[in-house]
Motif scaffolding. Sequence first.
Motif, mmCIF file in Angstrom:
data_model
loop_
_atom_site.group_PDB
_atom_site.id
_atom_site.type_symbol
_atom_site.label_atom_id
_atom_site.label_comp_id
_atom_site.label_asym_id
_atom_site.label_seq_id
_atom_site.Cartn_x
_atom_site.Cartn_y
_atom_site.Cartn_z
ATOM 1 N N ALA A 1 0.682 -1.144 0.061
ATOM 2 C CA ALA A 1 0.169 0.270 -0.090
ATOM 3 C C ALA A 1 0.995 1.503 0.326
ATOM 4 O O ALA A 1 0.291 2.458 0.060
ATOM 5 C CB ALA A 1 -0.655 -0.025 1.054
ATOM 6 N N VAL A 2 2.168 1.625 -0.345
ATOM 7 C CA VAL A 2 2.969 2.220 -0.566
ATOM 8 C C VAL A 2 3.552 1.780 -1.581
ATOM 9 O O VAL A 2 4.185 1.331 -1.365
ATOM 10 C CB VAL A 2 4.249 2.623 1.037
ATOM 11 N N ALA A 3 3.717 3.086 -2.293
ATOM 12 C CA ALA A 3 4.028 3.551 -3.861
ATOM 13 C C ALA A 3 3.730 1.265 -4.368
ATOM 14 O O ALA A 3 4.380 0.704 -5.157
ATOM 15 C CB ALA A 3 5.036 3.169 -3.978
ATOM 16 N N ASP A 4 2.319 0.983 -4.486
ATOM 17 C CA ASP A 4 1.936 -0.314 -4.415
ATOM 18 C C ASP A 4 0.115 0.060 -4.798
ATOM 19 O O ASP A 4 -0.644 0.780 -3.694
ATOM 20 C CB ASP A 4 2.350 -1.116 -2.965
ATOM 21 N N PRO A 5 -0.138 -1.135 -5.496
ATOM 22 C CA PRO A 5 -0.769 -1.401 -5.977
ATOM 23 C C PRO A 5 -2.284 -1.076 -4.603
ATOM 24 O O PRO A 5 -4.018 -1.207 -5.171
ATOM 25 C CB PRO A 5 -2.018 -1.686 -6.380
ATOM 26 N N GLY A 6 -1.983 -1.602 -3.509
ATOM 27 C CA GLY A 6 -3.037 -1.874 -2.283
ATOM 28 C C GLY A 6 -3.615 -0.748 -1.693
ATOM 29 O O GLY A 6 -4.373 -1.084 -0.577
ATOM 30 N N ALA A 7 -3.845 0.161 -1.631
ATOM 31 C CA ALA A 7 -3.782 0.825 -0.819
ATOM 32 C C ALA A 7 -5.744 1.313 -0.821
ATOM 33 O O ALA A 7 -6.563 1.554 -0.054
ATOM 34 C CB ALA A 7 -3.204 2.408 -1.316
ATOM 35 N N ASN A 8 -5.695 0.993 -2.502
ATOM 36 C CA ASN A 8 -7.509 1.007 -2.063
ATOM 37 C C ASN A 8 -7.912 -0.104 -1.456
ATOM 38 O O ASN A 8 -9.484 0.227 -1.578
ATOM 39 C CB ASN A 8 -7.412 1.466 -3.747
ATOM 40 N N LEU A 9 -7.558 -0.982 -1.936
ATOM 41 C CA LEU A 9 -8.240 -2.300 -1.038
ATOM 42 C C LEU A 9 -7.878 -1.452 0.578
ATOM 43 O O LEU A 9 -8.929 -2.339 1.086
ATOM 44 C CB LEU A 9 -7.171 -3.489 -1.184
ATOM 45 N N VAL A 10 -7.331 -1.264 0.885
ATOM 46 C CA VAL A 10 -7.136 -0.972 2.957
ATOM 47 C C VAL A 10 -7.920 0.482 3.201
ATOM 48 O O VAL A 10 -8.819 -0.200 3.494
ATOM 49 C CB VAL A 10 -5.798 -0.673 2.738
ATOM 50 N N ARG A 11 -8.365 1.088 1.814
ATOM 51 C CA ARG A 11 -9.276 2.242 2.277
ATOM 52 C C ARG A 11 -10.928 0.994 2.055
ATOM 53 O O ARG A 11 -11.854 1.961 3.181
ATOM 54 C CB ARG A 11 -9.860 3.120 0.954
ATOM 55 N N LEU A 12 -11.127 0.504 1.577
ATOM 56 C CA LEU A 12 -12.023 -0.294 1.237
ATOM 57 C C LEU A 12 -12.316 -1.825 2.391
ATOM 58 O O LEU A 12 -13.573 -1.937 2.945
ATOM 59 C CB LEU A 12 -11.798 -1.134 -0.210
ATOM 60 N N ALA A 13 -11.180 -1.553 2.648
ATOM 61 C CA ALA A 13 -10.937 -2.752 4.116
ATOM 62 C C ALA A 13 -12.026 -1.631 5.193
ATOM 63 O O ALA A 13 -12.625 -2.388 6.465
ATOM 64 C CB ALA A 13 -9.500 -3.175 4.194
ATOM 65 N N HIS A 14 -11.060 -0.571 5.326
ATOM 66 C CA HIS A 14 -11.724 0.106 6.911
ATOM 67 C C HIS A 14 -13.431 0.900 6.224
ATOM 68 O O HIS A 14 -14.233 0.891 6.721
ATOM 69 C CB HIS A 14 -11.015 1.916 6.185
ATOM 70 N N ALA A 15 -13.387 1.113 5.386
ATOM 71 C CA ALA A 15 -15.130 0.818 5.006
ATOM 72 C C ALA A 15 -16.320 -0.033 4.887
ATOM 73 O O ALA A 15 -17.317 0.500 5.563
ATOM 74 C CB ALA A 15 -15.197 1.621 3.733
ATOM 75 N N SER A 16 -15.312 -1.336 4.911
ATOM 76 C CA SER A 16 -16.670 -2.338 5.288
ATOM 77 C C SER A 16 -15.711 -2.810 6.794
ATOM 78 O O SER A 16 -16.747 -3.700 7.097
ATOM 79 C CB SER A 16 -15.660 -3.331 4.503
ATOM 80 N N GLY A 17 -15.230 -2.158 7.384
ATOM 81 C CA GLY A 17 -15.335 -2.471 9.198
ATOM 82 C C GLY A 17 -14.806 -3.401 9.140
ATOM 83 O O GLY A 17 -14.334 -4.180 10.374
ATOM 84 N N ILE A 18 -13.011 -3.575 8.282
ATOM 85 C CA ILE A 18 -12.895 -4.877 8.377
ATOM 86 C C ILE A 18 -11.345 -4.430 9.259
ATOM 87 O O ILE A 18 -11.042 -3.162 8.631
ATOM 88 C CB ILE A 18 -12.307 -5.558 7.468
ATOM 89 N N ARG A 19 -10.767 -5.031 10.205
ATOM 90 C CA ARG A 19 -9.640 -4.482 10.811
ATOM 91 C C ARG A 19 -8.094 -4.317 10.126
ATOM 92 O O ARG A 19 -8.143 -5.768 8.960
ATOM 93 C CB ARG A 19 -8.928 -5.360 12.236
ATOM 94 N N VAL A 20 -7.846 -3.384 9.833
ATOM 95 C CA VAL A 20 -6.442 -3.506 9.266
ATOM 96 C C VAL A 20 -4.924 -3.719 10.222
ATOM 97 O O VAL A 20 -5.050 -2.175 11.132
ATOM 98 C CB VAL A 20 -6.565 -1.882 8.262
ATOM 99 N N LYS A 21 -4.368 -4.181 10.620
ATOM 100 C CA LYS A 21 -3.195 -4.586 11.075
ATOM 101 C C LYS A 21 -1.760 -4.885 10.322
ATOM 102 O O LYS A 21 -0.951 -5.150 9.731
ATOM 103 C CB LYS A 21 -3.228 -5.930 12.185
ATOM 104 N N PRO A 22 -1.394 -3.331 10.189
ATOM 105 C CA PRO A 22 0.237 -2.874 9.769
ATOM 106 C C PRO A 22 1.447 -3.675 10.435
ATOM 107 O O PRO A 22 1.447 -3.965 11.660
ATOM 108 C CB PRO A 22 0.282 -1.725 9.289
ATOM 109 N N LEU A 23 2.198 -4.473 9.606
ATOM 110 C CA LEU A 23 3.473 -5.300 10.634
ATOM 111 C C LEU A 23 4.815 -4.848 9.674
ATOM 112 O O LEU A 23 4.247 -3.401 9.050
ATOM 113 C CB LEU A 23 3.016 -6.617 9.759
ATOM 114 N N VAL A 24 5.494 -4.901 11.281
ATOM 115 C CA VAL A 24 7.099 -4.374 10.467
ATOM 116 C C VAL A 24 7.633 -5.116 9.286
ATOM 117 O O VAL A 24 8.273 -6.042 9.253
ATOM 118 C CB VAL A 24 7.183 -3.991 11.788
#
Length: 250
Positions: free
Chosen positions: A106-129
């Motif tokens: 989701a950084v310089a990567d096509p995944g950002a839109n999926l993460v946004r939709l996850a938030h909108a759908s009430g899905i927990r998002v957990k970033p890992l190091v």
Amino acid sequence: MTGTLYLIPNTLGLNDDASADPLAAVIPEHVRAITAALPYFIAENAKTTRAHLKLVGLTHPLARPLQDIRIKELNVNTEARELPELLAPLAAGEDAGLISEAGVPAVADPGANLVRLAHASGIRVKPLVGPSSLLLAVMSSGLNGQSFAFNGYLPTDAGQRAKRLKTLEDRSRSERQTQLFIETPYRNGALLDAIASICHASTLVCVATDLSLSSETIRTQTAGKWKSEIAAGRTPDFHKKPTVFLLLAE
């Protein structure tokens, strides 16, 4: 109850050694443990994800055989209407990992839109190091780490690229902001030539190549100095190697 979307970091590349644990230096142990337990991945590239999971499995046995782990691709060709289907298992309560081809998703990567939709759908998002070439480049450049902007790829057309470089240099000067950008690795030389020729001689330019690898090189000097070295035939060893370019106009 919905599942959790884990943002799984990938390596920026691997060294040519026979280490029994090639991920140890860049992917924390707890991240590998979480990755090994997931049954479903949304990946920029399925092939590289399988290769990464094989390496994870060297020290953290996968919860199920690799061939039974579901991997669906999300890349620049994925249409917005396809995103809800990718999240459907999470909506049904299953955990999943979003993984990039290299670095963090989701950084310089096509995944950002999926993460946004996850938030909108009430899905927990957990970033890992894990490793981010952009942050590693900012950290090691000596340029302004309080204000910086990533600009992706510059135009390949010489005239448009020159115009874009001047715009970024002017913005950097007026806002005291470090500007970051990348290039397709086989065009690294052409981009550095353009920077050295177009930017003011006093503008600081960092070239950061193969970050986190044993072949890593990071150099910051003025555009004028780069221009002199290029004229003398002393160019960085960065042909076909992932490189981040940064500039800060004085």
